[in-house]
Structure formats: C-alpha cells, structure tokens
Design a protein around this motif. Structure first.
Motif, short mmCIF file in Angstrom:
data_model
loop_
_atom_site.label_atom_id
_atom_site.label_comp_id
_atom_site.label_asym_id
_atom_site.label_seq_id
_atom_site.Cartn_x
_atom_site.Cartn_y
_atom_site.Cartn_z
N ALA A 278 0.81 -1.22 0.00
CA ALA A 278 0.00 0.00 0.00
C ALA A 278 0.85 1.27 0.00
O ALA A 278 0.34 2.35 -0.32
CB ALA A 278 -0.94 0.00 1.20
N ASP A 279 2.12 1.16 0.35
CA ASP A 279 3.00 2.33 0.40
C ASP A 279 3.86 2.47 -0.85
O ASP A 279 4.70 3.36 -0.91
CB ASP A 279 3.91 2.23 1.62
N ASP A 280 3.64 1.62 -1.86
CA ASP A 280 4.49 1.65 -3.05
C ASP A 280 3.64 1.59 -4.32
O ASP A 280 3.68 0.62 -5.07
CB ASP A 280 5.47 0.48 -3.02
N PRO A 281 2.84 2.65 -4.57
CA PRO A 281 1.96 2.61 -5.75
C PRO A 281 2.71 2.54 -7.07
O PRO A 281 2.19 1.97 -8.04
CB PRO A 281 1.14 3.90 -5.63
N ALA A 282 3.93 3.08 -7.13
CA ALA A 282 4.66 3.04 -8.40
C ALA A 282 4.99 1.61 -8.80
O ALA A 282 4.89 1.24 -9.98
CB ALA A 282 5.94 3.87 -8.28
N SER A 283 5.36 0.78 -7.85
CA SER A 283 5.62 -0.63 -8.17
C SER A 283 4.34 -1.34 -8.57
O SER A 283 4.33 -2.18 -9.48
CB SER A 283 6.26 -1.33 -6.96
N THR A 284 3.25 -1.02 -7.90
CA THR A 284 1.97 -1.63 -8.26
C THR A 284 1.56 -1.24 -9.66
O THR A 284 1.00 -2.05 -10.40
CB THR A 284 0.89 -1.21 -7.25
N TRP A 285 1.85 -0.01 -10.06
CA TRP A 285 1.52 0.42 -11.42
C TRP A 285 2.19 -0.50 -12.45
O TRP A 285 1.54 -0.94 -13.41
CB TRP A 285 1.98 1.87 -11.65
N GLY A 286 3.47 -0.80 -12.25
CA GLY A 286 4.16 -1.70 -13.18
C GLY A 286 3.51 -3.07 -13.21
O GLY A 286 3.38 -3.70 -14.28
N ARG A 287 3.08 -3.54 -12.07
CA ARG A 287 2.43 -4.85 -12.01
C ARG A 287 1.09 -4.82 -12.74
O ARG A 287 0.75 -5.77 -13.47
CB ARG A 287 2.23 -5.26 -10.55
N MET A 288 0.32 -3.74 -12.57
CA MET A 288 -0.96 -3.64 -13.28
C MET A 288 -0.75 -3.56 -14.79
O MET A 288 -1.49 -4.18 -15.56
CB MET A 288 -1.73 -2.40 -12.79
N LEU A 289 0.27 -2.83 -15.22
CA LEU A 289 0.53 -2.71 -16.66
C LEU A 289 0.95 -4.04 -17.25
O LEU A 289 0.42 -4.47 -18.29
CB LEU A 289 1.62 -1.66 -16.91
N ARG A 290 1.87 -4.73 -16.59
CA ARG A 290 2.32 -6.02 -17.12
C ARG A 290 1.19 -7.05 -17.07
O ARG A 290 1.06 -7.88 -17.97
CB ARG A 290 3.52 -6.52 -16.32
N GLY A 291 0.39 -7.00 -16.02
CA GLY A 291 -0.67 -7.99 -15.88
C GLY A 291 -1.75 -7.87 -16.93
O GLY A 291 -2.42 -8.86 -17.24
N SER A 292 -1.93 -6.68 -17.49
CA SER A 292 -2.96 -6.47 -18.51
C SER A 292 -2.37 -6.19 -19.89
O SER A 292 -3.10 -5.85 -20.82
CB SER A 292 -3.87 -5.31 -18.10
N ALA A 293 -1.06 -6.35 -20.03
CA ALA A 293 -0.37 -5.94 -21.25
C ALA A 293 -0.87 -6.65 -22.50
O ALA A 293 -0.86 -6.09 -23.60
CB ALA A 293 1.14 -6.16 -21.10
N ILE A 294 -1.34 -7.87 -22.34
CA ILE A 294 -1.75 -8.63 -23.51
C ILE A 294 -3.00 -8.05 -24.17
O ILE A 294 -3.26 -8.27 -25.35
CB ILE A 294 -1.96 -10.11 -23.13
N VAL A 295 -3.78 -7.28 -23.41
CA VAL A 295 -5.00 -6.70 -23.98
C VAL A 295 -4.96 -5.18 -24.09
O VAL A 295 -5.82 -4.60 -24.76
CB VAL A 295 -6.25 -7.10 -23.16
#
Length: 358
Positions: free
Chosen positions: A73-90
């Motif tokens: 919860a204290d590291d939104p920038a890292s979470t952003w990368g995870r969200m981008l990679r997790g949905s990258a195929i679409v």
C-alpha cells in the motif's frame, strides 16, 4: 507492510440540462466511474473519471483490480508496473490504461493518507497556488455571440485563462472572438477548444483565416493528437499558439506532440495517461524541454501535480456535474490551491456513488 485488500467500483449517470457540442461529439449526459481501493489497515483511497460511455468499471474489475490486490500500500509506483504487465496482452494504451490510471490514483491517495501528508508533499510539488484555466462556455446556435461573451465575462475575473469551445460557424466565431478579445481583462488569456473537430490542417487553416485576427493563449486540440505534423503546420501557418493532448493514453503520442508538433503547451489527462505514476514522468520530461503542462479536468488530482489546473465553475454549472458529488478538495479562487488534508484531500458523496460492498 499493509497490502491492498480490495478494489471496488461504482458508476453514476448524471444528465446535462442541454446538449453540448464539442467538435464532432454531442454530449447529453455525463457518466462517471469511481474506484475505491482499501488497504488491509482500512485506509481507503478514491478516484473518479468521465467514462465517456465506456465500460470502465467492468474493465477495472476484470482486467486490473486483481493485479493491485496484495501489493504494498505504500508503493503505488511498483503496483503500477504490475498492473501494466498484468494487462499488457490486452491493452498498454486505450481503455485498459485508463482503468489502470483510476486505480493508480486511488493507490497514491492511500499511500499519502498512510504517510499522514497531502499528496503534493509526498510528490514534492509544494503547495503554492496553481495557475488555472476555467472552462467558461460552450457556444451554440441557440445563443448569440453576445450572450456567450457575457457568460464568459461574468466568470472571468481572477482567472489567468478562460476557455470556450469552437462552433463550426466562422462568422459566429469571428464575432464572438472579437467581443472577448475586446472585453476580457488583459490578464486573462482566451483558449479555444476545437475538440479534434478538424480533419486536417488545410481545413483548420481555412477556417481560422475567417476568424479575423484573434488573440489566443492557445488553440486547443485542433486535430487528432496522432497528427503531430499537422499540428505543427497549424501552429506555424496560423501564428496561433497550440496545445494538444486531451484524452491521450500513449506517452509516445504526447512526446511526438512536443518533438514534432512543437506545441506551446502539452495537455495531460492524468486518468487517461495511466495515473499519477506515469504523469510524474511525463511532467518531468516536458519540464526538461521547457514545455508547460496543462491538466485536463480532474482538478482534485492535478492540483497535486504542480501543473496548470483546469476546472469548471464550482457548485452548480450546466456543463460538469462533478462538483456536485466531490466533497472537500482544493481551494478555487482564480488560482487553485491543493488541499492540506492527507491524501488527495477529497471524497465522493456516498449518496451518489454506491460501491457494491457498502
């Protein structure tokens, strides 16, 4: 470490009192999607966006939320990368990036709330009043240029810029621009938003030539933002400053507008570009090149980014119902001063947005 426990969504549709014509689009209602993220310790963060009739809540729920749950919860920038990679195929751009942007903003809200500071302090942008632009009027054939000019003039005091939309009637625009150029305070710049209404530079230049000799702070979104070369030509041959970038989800398109389009200001939609995380990088990139950045709507968020803030009139206005459901937030008085409340400093009226888990 506290982790993100869940992400909830809600959508609301609010009618407008009269249709708005912007470029090739007719807007009869405003649909908003909101996100509420919750950390394991109960801290919540919120964000909202104009859905533009797209299924934003469903995209968040099906493609993005699962990649945020369980992250720090204290590291939104890292979470952003995870969200981008997790949905990258679409979708690394487009609607999925908007959905990522919604969640990212809510996560930054949580991070700043947990730190006990307003987001501007966490980002290091300071709390000085932000330069601001007021969206003042949408001309229509049902109203005379004098009536529209009076609407703008009644609101203009104290704002560094006021914005009107283009109407595709050159004679009407010539009269309206002449009135506003003559009667606006010298300290208030005038912006005309074309809303991507021209198909090419030739059409744009032919119509601009019929406007007389307007003095503009800038001409906004004359062409689709992918036509950076056409934007540069309009800027060069019309002699008008130009700003482009509304609704762009691809950072490469924004960079081309600076490098090829030679824009005088870069417009940045914090939701569309993917949230606070990529917005920070683009703002820094533009600053290195001496190009000012102007935020597209969402003043409650852009006030924290240290860039120009765009806003509609607060309270009841005929163009944007968002002020009716936003609680708290920045101070609006010609400039926009970010809230000193921890996080983003605003909330969403629970009577308007009903999240499924309430």
């Amino acid at each position: 470490m506290s982790a993100i426990a869940r992400v909830d969504t809600a959508t609301v549709v609010l009618p407008l009192p009269a249709p708005l014509q912007l470029g090739a689009m007719t807007v009869t209602r405003r649909e908003y999607t909101a996100v509420r993220a919750t950390a394991g310790d109960g801290t919540t963060g919120v964000a909202y966006c104009l859905s533009r009739e797209a299924p934003m809540a469903e995209i968040v729920e099906r493609l993005v939320a699962s990649h945020a749950v369980g992250t720090d919860a204290d590291d939104p920038a890292s979470t952003w990368g995870r969200m981008l990679r997790g949905s990258a195929i679409v979708g690394r751009v487009g609607l999925v990036r908007r959905a990522i942007g919604l969640v990212d903003i809510a996560l930054w809200d949580i991070a700043a709330r947990r730190a006990g500071v307003p987001l501007w302090r966490l980002l290091g942008t300071g709390d000085a009043p932000r330069d601001a632009m007021l969206v003042a009027a949408y001309p229509s054939p049902q109203r005379t240029p004098r009536e529209v000019a009076d609407e703008v003039l009644a609101q203009a005091d104290g704002w560094s810029q006021v914005k009107i939309s283009r109407i595709p009637d050159p004679a009407y625009m010539r009269e309206l621009l002449a009135l506003l150029n003559a009667e606006l305070p010298d300290t208030t710049g005038l912006v005309v938003d074309v809303g991507f209404g021209w198909p090419d530079a030739d059409t744009a230049l032919a119509e601009i030539a019929q406007w007389g000799d307007p003095r503009l702070a800038w001409l906004e979104d004359p062409l689709l933002p992918e036509d950076a070369a056409g934007v540069a030509r309009i800027r060069r041959e019309s002699g008008l400053p130009v700003a482009v970038g509304d609704e762009v989800t691809d950072p490469a398109v924004l960079k081309a507008l600076v490098e090829v389009g030679e824009v005088d200001a870069l417009r940045l939609d914090v939701v569309a570009i993917g949230g606070v995380t990529p917005a920070r990088e683009l703002i820094a990139w533009a600053a290195e090149r001496g190009v000012p950045v102007s935020g597209h709507v969402y003043p409650e968020v852009t006030a924290h980014l240290g860039i120009q803030v765009e806003t509609f009139a607060r309270g009841v206005n005929p163009y944007d119902p968002a002020p009716s459901f936003v609680t708290g937030g920045p101070r609006f008085d010609g400039a926009v001063t970010p809230s000193d409340t921890p996080g983003l400093g605003f909330g969403l009226d629970p009577a308007v947005f009903r999240f499924e888990r309430d």
